[in-house]
Design an enzyme around this catalytic site. Structure first.
Site, PDB file in Angstrom:
ATOM      1  NE  ARG A 117      29.019  60.439  51.011  1.00  0.00           N
ATOM      2  CZ  ARG A 117      28.050  60.487  51.910  1.00  0.00           C
ATOM      3  NH1 ARG A 117      28.025  59.619  52.900  1.00  0.00           N
ATOM      4  NH2 ARG A 117      27.123  61.410  51.825  1.00  0.00           N
ATOM      5  CE  LYS A 139      38.145  53.387  30.745  1.00  0.00           C
ATOM      6  NZ  LYS A 139      38.225  53.409  29.264  1.00  0.00           N
ATOM      7  CD  GLU A 181      37.735  44.853  23.562  1.00  0.00           C
ATOM      8  OE1 GLU A 181      38.568  45.772  23.554  1.00  0.00           O
ATOM      9  OE2 GLU A 181      36.551  45.009  23.204  1.00  0.00           O
ATOM     10  CE  LYS A 213      41.392  47.155  30.972  1.00  0.00           C
ATOM     11  NZ  LYS A 213      40.005  47.224  30.613  1.00  0.00           N
ATOM     12  CD  GLU A 223      40.427  56.075  28.561  1.00  0.00           C
ATOM     13  OE1 GLU A 223      40.519  54.983  28.005  1.00  0.00           O
ATOM     14  OE2 GLU A 223      39.348  56.650  28.778  1.00  0.00           O
ATOM     15  NE  ARG A 227      41.729  52.147  31.486  1.00  0.00           N
ATOM     16  CZ  ARG A 227      41.167  51.722  32.589  1.00  0.00           C
ATOM     17  NH1 ARG A 227      41.565  52.204  33.751  1.00  0.00           N
ATOM     18  NH2 ARG A 227      40.197  50.825  32.560  1.00  0.00           N
ATOM     19  CG  ASN A 231      39.271  52.898  24.074  1.00  0.00           C
ATOM     20  OD1 ASN A 231      38.274  52.194  24.137  1.00  0.00           O
ATOM     21  ND2 ASN A 231      39.683  53.639  25.083  1.00  0.00           N
ATOM     22  CG  HIS A 234      37.479  49.955  21.205  1.00  0.00           C
ATOM     23  ND1 HIS A 234      38.514  49.071  20.994  1.00  0.00           N
ATOM     24  CD2 HIS A 234      36.657  49.355  22.097  1.00  0.00           C
ATOM     25  CE1 HIS A 234      38.328  47.996  21.736  1.00  0.00           C
ATOM     26  NE2 HIS A 234      37.203  48.138  22.415  1.00  0.00           N
ATOM     27  CG  HIS A 238      33.041  52.762  20.735  1.00  0.00           C
ATOM     28  ND1 HIS A 238      34.027  53.342  21.499  1.00  0.00           N
ATOM     29  CD2 HIS A 238      32.756  51.592  21.331  1.00  0.00           C
ATOM     30  CE1 HIS A 238      34.318  52.547  22.521  1.00  0.00           C
ATOM     31  NE2 HIS A 238      33.556  51.476  22.438  1.00  0.00           N
ATOM     32  CG  HIS A 261      32.198  45.728  21.786  1.00  0.00           C
ATOM     33  ND1 HIS A 261      32.239  47.087  21.577  1.00  0.00           N
ATOM     34  CD2 HIS A 261      33.368  45.403  22.398  1.00  0.00           C
ATOM     35  CE1 HIS A 261      33.387  47.564  22.053  1.00  0.00           C
ATOM     36  NE2 HIS A 261      34.081  46.573  22.551  1.00  0.00           N
TER      37      HIS A 261
HETATM   38  N1  GLY Z   1      38.080  48.984  27.939  1.00  0.00           N
HETATM   39  C1  GLY Z   1      39.100  49.937  27.865  1.00  0.00           C
HETATM   40  C2  GLY Z   1      39.635  50.337  29.202  1.00  0.00           C
HETATM   41  O1  GLY Z   1      39.394  49.677  30.183  1.00  0.00           O
HETATM   42  O2  GLY Z   1      40.298  51.348  29.294  1.00  0.00           O
END
Ligand code: GLY
Length: 358
Positions: A117, A139, A181, A213, A223, A227, A231, A234, A238, A261
């Site tokens: 956990r 993430k 990026e 960031k 997010e 946040r 993107n 993106h 994507h 990417h």
């Molecule tokens: N890669 C985008 C984020 O971390 O929100």
């Protein structure tokens, strides 16, 4: 150079600069004085680097290798890792150390988030994409056959180390991936968008991106709104990747099937600028600035040939951020921000303007 990611309850540092990998042992010991064991997870290509062999920890540790490529980002790798953690006697007070790029930090972060956990994880990030994006912000996750990053958590690491010396062995594709990026950060943060980032030393570029960031993540860890600006570029990026994967599965050798990417994000940035222009949010000069930054990073904003606007629109409608409508992150009078409910006809017209087939 340290940047703090000020999340609650546990802020953490991102340590940036040449040779910072050598701080790993001391920092882990200071942060986790009671840890008795560590598992270091990496990939074969990283493990064979001379600097990796010189890495040590004062607590007993073992090294586990995971596979390469998106195919390794699955439940099977998570099971392998968690079972290795059990076998190596890792307890909840111990630590997992991810050494590698975004794939490694995503997968190892997820395994650490669910093992017992939650066990502490530290990332030594070794790719440009990892250092300026994937390793920071918590993430974690894996892919499903149905799509990328569909399973995961928001679980912040204990520490991130971005040693810019480890980037010296990256191949050109990995640089392009990171630079795509990096280009988006020229339009994020408090500074007026400009080409300044192009003239900075690598460490300064990484520092600038990480600082932006960190600020965004601290303001919206999960997010729920702001946040999403990370993107930028993106949504189409994507979609290009998804269409490329579909075409590759059908045996196509079209250029889109091998795009990195970051290259797809570069096209996505050029598209987002044109879409924002068509919607009256920015002027021509701002579109040109997007193109200058992409060019400065050696990237192309041109849509690869033979792509169908309808197929791209369909893929964009399925984007995780879409919330059942067409959502883009777009430049505008207030800077870059999420814009919901964009008219599909404008999107199609912009894509066709960039050379897509109907
Ligand atoms: N890669 C985008 C984020 O971390 O929100």
């Amino acid at each position: 150079m340290d940047v703090m990611v000020n999340v609650t309850p546990t802020p953490y540092d991102v340590v940036i600069g040449p040779g910072t990998r050598r701080e790993l042992d001391e920092r882990v010991t200071n942060l986790l004085p009671d840890a008795r064991r560590a598992v270091v997870v990496t990939q074969a290509a990283v493990a064979k680097q001379a600097w990796f062999a010189a890495l040590t920890l004062s607590i007993p540790y073992e090294i586990v290798l995971i596979g390469d490529g998106e195919d390794a980002k699955n439940f099977s790798t998570i099971e392998t890792l968690c079972r290795a953690f059990v076998e190596m006697g890792l307890s909840r007070g111990d630590v997992v150390v991810a050494v590698g790029g975004g794939l490694v930090s995503d997968v190892v972060g997820f395994a650490a988030a669910i093992y017992h956990r939650g066990v502490a994880s530290v990332t030594l990030s070794t790719t440009l994409l990892g250092q300026i994006d994937a390793a920071i912000g918590g993430k974690t996750g894996i892919n499903l056959p149905e799509g990328k990053n569909l399973v995961g958590t928001f679980t912040q690491p204990l520490l991130v180390i971005c040693d810019t010396e480890t980037l010296s062995t990256l191949d050109e594709a990995a640089w392009r991936c990171g630079r795509g990026e990096m280009a988006k950060y020229a339009f994020l943060g408090d500074a007026k968008p400009s080409t300044d980032i192009l003239g900075e030393a690598l460490e300064e570029q990484v520092f600038r991106c990480v600082a932006i960031k960190a600020e965004v993540v601290a303001s919206d860890e999960r997010e729920s709104g702001h946040r999403m600006v990370l993107n930028y570029g993106h949504t189409l990026g994507h979609a290009i990747e998804a269409v490329g994967l579909d075409l590759r599965a059908q045996g196509s050798l079209a250029p889109v099937t091998t795009m990195q990417h970051g290259e797809a994000v570069a096209v996505g940035l050029a598209f987002a600028a044109r879409l924002a222009r068509r919607m009256g949010r920015i002027d021509d000069a701002r579109v040109v600035l997007h193109e200058e930054i992409l060019e400065g990073f050696g990237l192309s904003g041109a849509l690869p040939g033979d792509l169908s606007a309808a197929a791209l629109l369909d893929a964009m409608s399925r984007d995780k951020k879409a919330h059942h409508d067409l959502t883009f992150v777009l430049d505008g009078p207030n800077g870059v921000e999420p814009v919901r409910g964009v008219d599909p006809a404008i999107v199609l017209a912009t894509l066709m303007d960039m050379g897509a087939k109907p």
